[in-house]
Write a protein that holds these residues in place. Structure first.
Motif, PDB file in Angstrom:
ATOM      1  N   VAL A  79      -7.177 -32.739  -7.354  1.00 27.52           N
ATOM      2  CA  VAL A  79      -7.397 -31.933  -5.985  1.00 27.52           C
ATOM      3  C   VAL A  79      -8.323 -30.869  -6.311  1.00 27.52           C
ATOM      4  O   VAL A  79      -8.033 -29.900  -7.212  1.00 27.52           O
ATOM      5  N   PHE A  80      -9.513 -30.740  -5.601  1.00 21.29           N
ATOM      6  CA  PHE A  80     -10.102 -29.385  -5.690  1.00 21.29           C
ATOM      7  C   PHE A  80      -9.699 -28.612  -4.697  1.00 21.29           C
ATOM      8  O   PHE A  80      -9.578 -28.788  -3.451  1.00 21.29           O
ATOM      9  N   LEU A  81      -9.250 -27.391  -4.933  1.00 21.43           N
ATOM     10  CA  LEU A  81      -8.697 -26.250  -4.122  1.00 21.43           C
ATOM     11  C   LEU A  81      -9.993 -25.671  -3.209  1.00 21.43           C
ATOM     12  O   LEU A  81     -10.934 -25.332  -4.037  1.00 21.43           O
ATOM     13  N   LYS A  82      -9.805 -25.099  -2.266  1.00 23.02           N
ATOM     14  CA  LYS A  82     -10.911 -24.606  -1.458  1.00 23.02           C
ATOM     15  C   LYS A  82     -11.297 -23.112  -2.024  1.00 23.02           C
ATOM     16  O   LYS A  82     -10.198 -22.304  -2.145  1.00 23.02           O
ATOM     17  N   THR A  83     -12.594 -22.811  -2.443  1.00 22.53           N
ATOM     18  CA  THR A  83     -12.933 -21.591  -2.829  1.00 22.53           C
ATOM     19  C   THR A  83     -14.315 -21.180  -1.974  1.00 22.53           C
ATOM     20  O   THR A  83     -14.634 -21.920  -1.298  1.00 22.53           O
ATOM     21  N   ASN A  84     -14.591 -19.934  -2.491  1.00 18.34           N
ATOM     22  CA  ASN A  84     -16.031 -19.470  -1.828  1.00 18.34           C
ATOM     23  C   ASN A  84     -17.201 -20.323  -2.316  1.00 18.34           C
ATOM     24  O   ASN A  84     -17.749 -20.504  -3.369  1.00 18.34           O
ATOM     25  N   SER A  85     -17.851 -21.032  -1.388  1.00 18.84           N
ATOM     26  CA  SER A  85     -18.905 -22.267  -1.535  1.00 18.84           C
ATOM     27  C   SER A  85     -20.307 -21.689  -1.150  1.00 18.84           C
ATOM     28  O   SER A  85     -21.293 -22.648  -1.288  1.00 18.84           O
ATOM     29  N   ILE A  87     -22.492 -18.448  -2.449  1.00 19.79           N
ATOM     30  CA  ILE A  87     -22.424 -16.946  -3.319  1.00 19.79           C
ATOM     31  C   ILE A  87     -23.951 -16.401  -3.099  1.00 19.79           C
ATOM     32  O   ILE A  87     -24.910 -17.080  -3.438  1.00 19.79           O
ATOM     33  N   THR A  88     -23.985 -15.145  -2.840  1.00 14.88           N
ATOM     34  CA  THR A  88     -25.251 -14.420  -2.631  1.00 14.88           C
ATOM     35  C   THR A  88     -25.271 -13.230  -3.810  1.00 14.88           C
ATOM     36  O   THR A  88     -24.610 -12.572  -3.685  1.00 14.88           O
ATOM     37  N   VAL A  89     -26.372 -13.486  -4.650  1.00 14.51           N
ATOM     38  CA  VAL A  89     -26.491 -12.374  -5.801  1.00 14.51           C
ATOM     39  C   VAL A  89     -27.920 -11.799  -5.749  1.00 14.51           C
ATOM     40  O   VAL A  89     -28.773 -12.506  -5.477  1.00 14.51           O
ATOM     41  N   ARG A  90     -28.070 -10.660  -6.331  1.00  9.76           N
ATOM     42  CA  ARG A  90     -29.448  -9.814  -6.428  1.00  9.76           C
ATOM     43  C   ARG A  90     -30.071 -10.425  -7.480  1.00  9.76           C
ATOM     44  O   ARG A  90     -29.371 -10.658  -8.754  1.00  9.76           O
ATOM     45  N   GLU A  91     -31.181 -10.576  -7.577  1.00  6.55           N
ATOM     46  CA  GLU A  91     -31.854 -11.072  -8.845  1.00  6.55           C
ATOM     47  C   GLU A  91     -31.602 -10.113  -9.914  1.00  6.55           C
ATOM     48  O   GLU A  91     -31.796  -8.842  -9.797  1.00  6.55           O
ATOM     49  N   GLY A  92     -31.248 -10.518 -11.159  1.00  3.60           N
ATOM     50  CA  GLY A  92     -31.188  -9.857 -12.351  1.00  3.60           C
ATOM     51  C   GLY A  92     -29.506  -9.320 -12.396  1.00  3.60           C
ATOM     52  O   GLY A  92     -29.064  -9.031 -13.293  1.00  3.60           O
ATOM     53  N   GLY A  93     -28.724  -9.871 -11.326  1.00  2.92           N
ATOM     54  CA  GLY A  93     -27.233  -9.580 -11.230  1.00  2.92           C
ATOM     55  C   GLY A  93     -26.505 -10.862 -11.862  1.00  2.92           C
ATOM     56  O   GLY A  93     -27.177 -11.613 -12.697  1.00  2.92           O
ATOM     57  N   ARG A  94     -25.157 -10.662 -11.698  1.00  2.00           N
ATOM     58  CA  ARG A  94     -24.333 -11.591 -12.421  1.00  2.00           C
ATOM     59  C   ARG A  94     -23.738 -12.444 -11.405  1.00  2.00           C
ATOM     60  O   ARG A  94     -23.214 -11.926 -10.310  1.00  2.00           O
ATOM     61  N   ALA A  95     -23.724 -14.028 -11.483  1.00  2.00           N
ATOM     62  CA  ALA A  95     -23.200 -14.670 -10.464  1.00  2.00           C
ATOM     63  C   ALA A  95     -22.389 -15.590 -11.194  1.00  2.00           C
ATOM     64  O   ALA A  95     -22.066 -15.969 -12.333  1.00  2.00           O
ATOM     65  N   GLU A  96     -21.163 -15.502 -10.410  1.00  2.00           N
ATOM     66  CA  GLU A  96     -19.967 -16.367 -10.697  1.00  2.00           C
ATOM     67  C   GLU A  96     -19.608 -17.387  -9.509  1.00  2.00           C
ATOM     68  O   GLU A  96     -19.427 -17.011  -8.527  1.00  2.00           O
ATOM     69  N   LEU A  97     -19.577 -18.663 -10.043  1.00  2.00           N
ATOM     70  CA  LEU A  97     -19.507 -19.652  -9.048  1.00  2.00           C
ATOM     71  C   LEU A  97     -17.995 -20.523  -9.401  1.00  2.00           C
ATOM     72  O   LEU A  97     -17.815 -20.859 -10.367  1.00  2.00           O
ATOM     73  N   PRO A  98     -17.107 -20.199  -8.310  1.00  2.04           N
ATOM     74  CA  PRO A  98     -15.724 -20.662  -8.618  1.00  2.04           C
ATOM     75  C   PRO A  98     -15.448 -22.285  -8.543  1.00  2.04           C
ATOM     76  O   PRO A  98     -16.303 -22.781  -7.741  1.00  2.04           O
ATOM     77  N   CYS A  99     -14.575 -22.683  -9.316  1.00  2.00           N
ATOM     78  CA  CYS A  99     -14.079 -23.981  -9.254  1.00  2.00           C
ATOM     79  C   CYS A  99     -12.587 -24.175  -9.491  1.00  2.00           C
ATOM     80  O   CYS A  99     -12.320 -23.646 -10.864  1.00  2.00           O
ATOM     81  N   THR A 100     -11.805 -24.539  -8.791  1.00  2.00           N
ATOM     82  CA  THR A 100     -10.240 -24.624  -9.023  1.00  2.00           C
ATOM     83  C   THR A 100      -9.925 -25.896  -8.796  1.00  2.00           C
ATOM     84  O   THR A 100     -10.022 -26.316  -7.666  1.00  2.00           O
ATOM     85  N   VAL A 101      -9.049 -26.580  -9.766  1.00  2.00           N
ATOM     86  CA  VAL A 101      -8.634 -27.875  -9.772  1.00  2.00           C
ATOM     87  C   VAL A 101      -7.219 -27.724 -10.002  1.00  2.00           C
ATOM     88  O   VAL A 101      -6.615 -27.270 -10.981  1.00  2.00           O
ATOM     89  N   GLN A 102      -6.727 -28.701  -9.368  1.00  2.00           N
ATOM     90  CA  GLN A 102      -5.199 -29.240  -9.471  1.00  2.00           C
ATOM     91  C   GLN A 102      -4.859 -30.544  -9.876  1.00  2.00           C
ATOM     92  O   GLN A 102      -5.722 -31.480  -9.352  1.00  2.00           O
ATOM     93  N   HIS A 103      -4.102 -30.844 -10.837  1.00  2.00           N
ATOM     94  CA  HIS A 103      -3.870 -32.033 -11.490  1.00  2.00           C
ATOM     95  C   HIS A 103      -4.870 -32.584 -12.201  1.00  2.00           C
ATOM     96  O   HIS A 103      -5.518 -33.906 -12.099  1.00  2.00           O
ATOM     97  N   LEU A 104      -5.535 -31.686 -12.969  1.00  2.00           N
ATOM     98  CA  LEU A 104      -6.764 -32.116 -13.745  1.00  2.00           C
ATOM     99  C   LEU A 104      -6.273 -33.310 -15.042  1.00  2.00           C
ATOM    100  O   LEU A 104      -7.080 -34.372 -15.013  1.00  2.00           O
ATOM    101  N   GLY A 105      -5.173 -33.200 -15.345  1.00  2.00           N
ATOM    102  CA  GLY A 105      -4.665 -34.392 -16.321  1.00  2.00           C
ATOM    103  C   GLY A 105      -5.509 -34.028 -17.525  1.00  2.00           C
ATOM    104  O   GLY A 105      -6.032 -33.068 -18.209  1.00  2.00           O
ATOM    105  N   THR A 106      -6.082 -35.440 -18.210  1.00  2.00           N
ATOM    106  CA  THR A 106      -6.830 -35.566 -19.508  1.00  2.00           C
ATOM    107  C   THR A 106      -8.156 -35.419 -18.970  1.00  2.00           C
ATOM    108  O   THR A 106      -9.260 -35.436 -20.087  1.00  2.00           O
ATOM    109  N   LYS A 107      -8.740 -35.139 -17.903  1.00  2.00           N
ATOM    110  CA  LYS A 107     -10.337 -35.350 -17.421  1.00  2.00           C
ATOM    111  C   LYS A 107     -10.771 -33.921 -17.666  1.00  2.00           C
ATOM    112  O   LYS A 107     -10.119 -32.879 -18.053  1.00  2.00           O
TER     113      LYS A 107
END
Length: 334
Positions: A79-85, A87-107
């Protein structure tokens, strides 16, 4: 629990546990409580011993049953949990794109730039060496983990739709959109320009331009000769500040419509980034300047007249020379 109930319960558990309870233990323990011995008279201590042994057998069986249930639990889909979908970043800045997973298992988690049709990472490894990205992995517990895609210095071409997906699981994915805005990030700076010389009664105009920094400056303060221009001092000044988003700047204009002598001095503007610049303004007085120039001219003229008179008096005229010559020559001729 009476002996009959304990007998039937143990027989049932014996079948489910695959005969883990020995036959001789069942017989020696529950022969009194079996249906065949129900009519046989017994003594009270035998009945009590039967119940105690029944309880001991239950304590032996329940942990084993619990162990079997744990090993045969049903797998759970990721299951993918709801996160910020978005993201706005200024050119030259640092971008962090979130992804949170539950019950990933061996994948494994895979990041892909959908608009560029390019795979970026698998787990924490870059897909190709020319991709300047990394994945920050945080394992919160056995079932919950973060897989954040990090772009250290964002460029315009990095904007678009990104997909966080799982290997060997069709349909298990989530999307994050990256927006890149504004010019590149630079060091905070301030430029101050404007009137430096003005006649009394003229207009003084100064402009302070604050740029740079991770975010735009949100305020500019003005000072005159070390004192902040505020309160009562603000009455004779006009100050207007404007955000220029397209240029990534905060511009503040200071204006004095009719300059007085006391308006001359050192002006300083300071941005909220704590960067400051100064400028010196001089207010000129035209009348006193002309008077001084006239006085100096008159003195020079007087000095010239006196020196001319001295030159005239010290030089003999031609008539005097002729008379003197006659006086000298006349006695010699007689």
């Amino acid at each position: 629990m009476d002996s009959d109930a304990c007998y039937f319960f143990l027989r049932h558990r014996r079948r489910r546990m695959g005969g883990t309870i020995p036959d001789h233990l069942m017989l020696h323990t529950l022969n009194v409580g079996s249906p065949a011995s129900r009519g046989t008279p017994g003594i009270s201590w035998t009945r009590s011993l039967e119940l105690v042994l029944c309880i001991l057998l239950l304590l032996m069986i329940l942990p084993a049953a619990s162990h079997v249930d744990w090993r045969t639990r049903v797998p759970v889909d990721p299951v993918f949990l709801k996160t910020n979908s978005n993201i706005t970043v200024r050119e030259g800045g640092r971008a962090e794109l979130p992804c949170t997973v539950q019950h990933l298992g061996t994948k494994q988690v895979v990041w892909r730039h959908v608009d560029a049709d390019k795979y970026l990472t698998i787990a924490q490894q870059p897909w190709s060496p020319d991709v300047d990205v990394e994945v920050h992995h945080v394992q919160h517990n056995e079932e919950l983990s973060d897989w954040t895609l990090v772009l250290p210095k964002v460029k315009k071409v990095d904007a678009g739709l990104y997909q966080c997906q799982l290997t060997s699981s069709a349909g298990f994915h989530t999307f994050v959109r990256l927006n890149v805005v504004g010019p590149p990030i630079t060091e905070p700076d301030v430029v101050l320009k404007g009137t430096q010389f003005v006649e009394r009664g003229g207009k003084i105009e100064l402009q302070c331009n604050a740029t740079g920094g991770k975010q735009l400056a949100d305020a500019i303060d003005w000072f005159k000769d070390g004192n902040i221009i505020t309160g009562e001092r603000l009455k004779e000044y006009k100050i207007l500040s404007t955000h220029m988003l397209e240029h990534g700047a905060l511009v503040s204009n200071l204006q004095i419509d009719r300059a007085r002598i006391q308006n001359g001095g050192t002006y300083v503007c300071r941005s909220s980034h704590n960067v400051l610049r100064d400028i010196v303004v001089q207010v000129l007085v035209a009348d006193s300047s002309n008077k001084k120039r006239g006085t100096i001219s008159s003195a020079n003229s007087s000095n010239s007249s006196r020196s001319g008179a001295m030159e005239t008096s010290s030089s003999p005229s031609p008539l005097c020379l002729l008379v003197g010559l006659l006086v000298y020559v006349w006695p010699l001729s007689v």
